[in-house]
Structure formats: C-alpha cells, structure tokens
Design a protein around this motif. Structure first.
Motif, short mmCIF file in Angstrom:
data_model
loop_
_atom_site.label_atom_id
_atom_site.label_comp_id
_atom_site.label_asym_id
_atom_site.label_seq_id
_atom_site.Cartn_x
_atom_site.Cartn_y
_atom_site.Cartn_z
N TYR A 58 -1.01 -6.94 -5.71
CA TYR A 58 0.46 -6.93 -5.67
C TYR A 58 1.05 -5.98 -6.71
O TYR A 58 2.22 -5.68 -6.67
N ARG A 59 0.24 -5.49 -7.61
CA ARG A 59 0.75 -4.54 -8.61
C ARG A 59 1.16 -3.22 -7.96
O ARG A 59 1.92 -2.44 -8.52
N PHE A 60 0.64 -2.95 -6.74
CA PHE A 60 0.98 -1.72 -6.02
C PHE A 60 2.19 -1.91 -5.11
O PHE A 60 2.61 -0.96 -4.44
N VAL A 61 2.73 -3.11 -5.06
CA VAL A 61 3.83 -3.45 -4.15
C VAL A 61 5.12 -3.48 -4.94
O VAL A 61 5.20 -4.09 -6.01
N TRP A 62 6.16 -2.85 -4.38
CA TRP A 62 7.44 -2.79 -5.09
C TRP A 62 8.14 -4.13 -5.08
O TRP A 62 8.63 -4.58 -6.11
N HIS A 63 8.23 -4.78 -3.93
CA HIS A 63 8.96 -6.04 -3.81
C HIS A 63 8.09 -7.01 -3.01
O HIS A 63 7.92 -6.86 -1.80
N GLN A 64 7.55 -8.01 -3.69
CA GLN A 64 6.56 -8.89 -3.08
C GLN A 64 7.11 -9.66 -1.88
O GLN A 64 6.43 -9.78 -0.85
N ALA A 65 8.32 -10.16 -1.96
CA ALA A 65 8.89 -10.95 -0.86
C ALA A 65 9.10 -10.08 0.39
O ALA A 65 8.82 -10.52 1.51
N LEU A 66 9.60 -8.86 0.21
CA LEU A 66 9.77 -7.96 1.35
C LEU A 66 8.43 -7.57 1.96
O LEU A 66 8.29 -7.49 3.19
N PHE A 67 7.45 -7.36 1.12
CA PHE A 67 6.12 -7.02 1.60
C PHE A 67 5.54 -8.17 2.41
O PHE A 67 4.97 -7.96 3.49
N ASP A 68 5.69 -9.40 1.92
CA ASP A 68 5.17 -10.57 2.63
C ASP A 68 5.87 -10.76 3.98
O ASP A 68 5.23 -11.10 4.98
N ALA A 69 7.18 -10.53 4.01
CA ALA A 69 7.92 -10.66 5.27
C ALA A 69 7.47 -9.60 6.27
O ALA A 69 7.28 -9.89 7.46
N ALA A 70 7.31 -8.37 5.80
CA ALA A 70 6.86 -7.29 6.69
C ALA A 70 5.44 -7.55 7.18
O ALA A 70 5.13 -7.32 8.35
N LEU A 71 4.59 -8.06 6.31
CA LEU A 71 3.22 -8.38 6.70
C LEU A 71 3.21 -9.46 7.78
O LEU A 71 2.47 -9.35 8.77
N LEU A 72 4.05 -10.47 7.63
CA LEU A 72 4.12 -11.53 8.63
C LEU A 72 4.60 -10.98 9.97
O LEU A 72 4.04 -11.31 11.02
N LEU A 73 5.61 -10.12 9.96
CA LEU A 73 6.11 -9.54 11.21
C LEU A 73 5.05 -8.67 11.89
O LEU A 73 4.91 -8.69 13.12
#
Length: 71
Positions: free
Chosen positions: A40-55
């Motif tokens: 997650y250190r390479f991810v700018w915004h964890q919540a947005l990344f998790d939502a995009a991953l789920l979609l």
C-alpha cells in the motif's frame, strides 16, 4: 442456470450478486496480502484503490460467470 439466474437450493440469485460475493472474498484476500507485504506504500489513496479493485473484480467475475453460463 435458468433465465440467466443461478439456482442455489431453490433460491434464484442474479449472476451479479454471485460475482459480488466472489469479488468481496477475492478483494479481502488481496487486501490482506497487500498489507502483509506493505504494498500500500505505492498507492496514493487506499480507499479509492480498494473500491476500484472491487469494481474490477466484480466485472471480471461477472464476465467469467457469463462465459461459463453461455457454454
């Protein structure tokens, strides 16, 4: 499979709901792996990344179930 729905012991479930269930499990496993290896250190915004991953996973599992149902 009847009328595009999945029969689970007499309960008809839309394929998108089944795909969402599979995607939630897969996303939880991926999230746990990313936390374990500190990715997650390479991810700018964890919540947005998790939502995009789920979609993305819901779309992939929906396409997979669609392909399996049409054959």
């Amino acid at each position: 499979m009847t009328n595009g729905e999945i029969d689970l012991y007499g309960v008809y479930v839309p394929p998108v709901l089944a795909a969402l269930g599979l995607a939630l499990v897969a996303a939880a496993l991926l999230r746990r792996g990313m936390m374990r290896f500190n990715l997650y250190r390479f991810v700018w915004h964890q919540a947005l990344f998790d939502a995009a991953l789920l979609l993305i996973l819901v779309g992939a599992f929906t396409a997979l179930l669609n392909r399996l149902g049409s054959s």
